[in-house]
Design a protein around this motif. Structure first.
Motif, PDB file in Angstrom:
ATOM      1  N   SER A 197     -95.266 -34.198  40.349  1.00  0.00           N
ATOM      2  CA  SER A 197     -94.922 -35.554  40.763  1.00  0.00           C
ATOM      3  C   SER A 197     -96.205 -36.359  40.882  1.00  0.00           C
ATOM      4  O   SER A 197     -97.279 -35.804  41.134  1.00  0.00           O
ATOM      5  CB  SER A 197     -94.177 -35.542  42.104  1.00  0.00           C
ATOM      6  OG  SER A 197     -95.016 -35.044  43.137  1.00  0.00           O
ATOM      7  N   HIS A 239     -95.058 -41.896  37.139  1.00  0.00           N
ATOM      8  CA  HIS A 239     -94.148 -40.838  36.701  1.00  0.00           C
ATOM      9  C   HIS A 239     -94.465 -40.380  35.278  1.00  0.00           C
ATOM     10  O   HIS A 239     -94.235 -39.214  34.932  1.00  0.00           O
ATOM     11  CB  HIS A 239     -92.698 -41.318  36.780  1.00  0.00           C
ATOM     12  CG  HIS A 239     -91.707 -40.217  36.564  1.00  0.00           C
ATOM     13  ND1 HIS A 239     -91.542 -39.161  37.443  1.00  0.00           N
ATOM     14  CD2 HIS A 239     -90.839 -39.991  35.538  1.00  0.00           C
ATOM     15  CE1 HIS A 239     -90.618 -38.342  36.975  1.00  0.00           C
ATOM     16  NE2 HIS A 239     -90.178 -38.819  35.832  1.00  0.00           N
ATOM     17  N   ALA A 299     -96.774 -37.485  35.410  1.00  0.00           N
ATOM     18  CA  ALA A 299     -96.067 -36.245  35.749  1.00  0.00           C
ATOM     19  C   ALA A 299     -95.316 -35.707  34.541  1.00  0.00           C
ATOM     20  O   ALA A 299     -95.301 -34.492  34.288  1.00  0.00           O
ATOM     21  CB  ALA A 299     -95.116 -36.494  36.910  1.00  0.00           C
ATOM     22  N   GLU A 300     -94.687 -36.590  33.777  1.00  0.00           N
ATOM     23  CA  GLU A 300     -93.958 -36.157  32.581  1.00  0.00           C
ATOM     24  C   GLU A 300     -94.908 -35.558  31.543  1.00  0.00           C
ATOM     25  O   GLU A 300     -94.561 -34.599  30.860  1.00  0.00           O
ATOM     26  CB  GLU A 300     -93.197 -37.340  31.993  1.00  0.00           C
ATOM     27  CG  GLU A 300     -92.000 -37.780  32.839  1.00  0.00           C
ATOM     28  CD  GLU A 300     -91.288 -38.989  32.258  1.00  0.00           C
ATOM     29  OE1 GLU A 300     -91.946 -39.763  31.520  1.00  0.00           O
ATOM     30  OE2 GLU A 300     -90.081 -39.149  32.536  1.00  0.00           O
ATOM     31  N   ALA A 327     -90.884 -32.624  35.607  1.00  0.00           N
ATOM     32  CA  ALA A 327     -91.394 -33.773  36.358  1.00  0.00           C
ATOM     33  C   ALA A 327     -90.324 -34.277  37.313  1.00  0.00           C
ATOM     34  O   ALA A 327     -89.124 -34.154  37.063  1.00  0.00           O
ATOM     35  CB  ALA A 327     -91.819 -34.885  35.408  1.00  0.00           C
ATOM     36  N   THR A 350     -89.836 -36.968  41.230  1.00  0.00           N
ATOM     37  CA  THR A 350     -90.437 -37.800  42.264  1.00  0.00           C
ATOM     38  C   THR A 350     -91.067 -36.883  43.316  1.00  0.00           C
ATOM     39  O   THR A 350     -90.829 -35.661  43.322  1.00  0.00           O
ATOM     40  CB  THR A 350     -89.381 -38.687  42.935  1.00  0.00           C
ATOM     41  OG1 THR A 350     -88.453 -37.835  43.633  1.00  0.00           O
ATOM     42  CG2 THR A 350     -88.624 -39.534  41.910  1.00  0.00           C
TER      43      THR A 350
END
Length: 257
Positions: A62, A66, A69-70, A82, A84
């Motif tokens: 996270s 975002h 994270a992805e 990924a 939150t």
């Protein structure tokens, strides 16, 4: 007559008697793949995520962005995903703080209740010039105790913060004697989890003592960036391997549990 200051060994003896025998129901026990909620997807989170997915653990990254994270999740697919920060905190059997220390007060409000009593591995380091008031407080009082105050219900363990991530990436699974990493905490089951994560990343865990002793391996402490094997690190910290956590972990590692 003034009270004598307890030695490091006396601190460990007291810890052995007082460690909370906290059961962590539903959590994968030592030696089995864990689900790790990674709060942060920068250099620290990426390095640790790489080491742990290689060992077969699942990681949910996270980040504020975002897309970052992805990106990390795609890099370590299929053992990474990924989400939150709330999703990562809920996902993890253990949750890892891999963000600037100054972000911890807000994270305490955001995910503290979700983390609950889970193992919370704090790999951050406080710096007064970057992290403001909370950074200066952590440097003065110790990051372990300060982080615990921000996540009062969590089973906080300080670990992986004593060396730069570049060092960890270069030294992982080196020929024996392996690089040793200190850890400190007050909840025995969380210490076992942290010890296995250190082991699975390719290093030897060394029990420093309760959270108060984590000050020894934060910036300014004698064991910060020490780059030592387990024997030398214990000598520096003034401890031995004859404590319940190190003994149990050594037995489990030898048995391949």
């Amino acid at each position: 007559m003034p009270a004598l200051k307890p030695t490091r060994r006396e601190c460990l003896a007291a810890l052995a008697a007082s460690l909370l025998p906290l059961a962590l129901p539903g959590m994968a026990h030592a030696g089995r793949p864990l689900r790790i909620g990674m709060i942060g997807a920068g250099h620290v989170g990426t390095t640790l995520g790489r080491l742990w997915t290689r060992a077969g653990h699942q990681v949910m990254f996270s980040a504020l962005d975002h897309k970052e994270a992805e990106k990390r999740a795609a890099e370590f697919y299929p053992l990474a995903r990924a989400g939150t920060v709330q999703e990562a905190a809920k996902f993890g059997d253990a949750v890892v703080l891999a963000v600037p220390y100054g972000a911890l007060p807000q994270l305490g409000h955001t995910i503290g209740s979700i983390v609950g009593s889970k193992p919370l591995i704090d790999v951050t380091n406080p710096y007064g010039w970057r992290d403001g008031k909370i950074g200066r407080l952590a440097l003065r009082n110790g990051a372990g105790l300060t982080t615990q105050s921000l996540f009062p219900a969590a089973s906080v363990v300080r670990a992986f913060n004593s060396e730069d991530m570049t060092t960890l990436a270069a030294q992982t699974w080196r020929p024996p004697p392996r690089l040793a990493l200190p850890m400190a905490g007050d909840v025995v089951q969380a210490l076992y989890v942290a010890g296995w994560l250190i082991h699975d990343a390719g290093f030897d865990p060394v029990m420093a003592g309760p959270l108060s002793t984590a000050k020894l391996f934060q910036p300014g402490g004698p064991a910060f960036e020490a780059q030592m094997n387990a024997t030398d690190l214990r000598h520096l910290l003034g401890v031995t391997a004859n404590n319940p956590v190190d003994r149990t972990l050594a037995t489990q590692f030898a048995g391949g549990m």
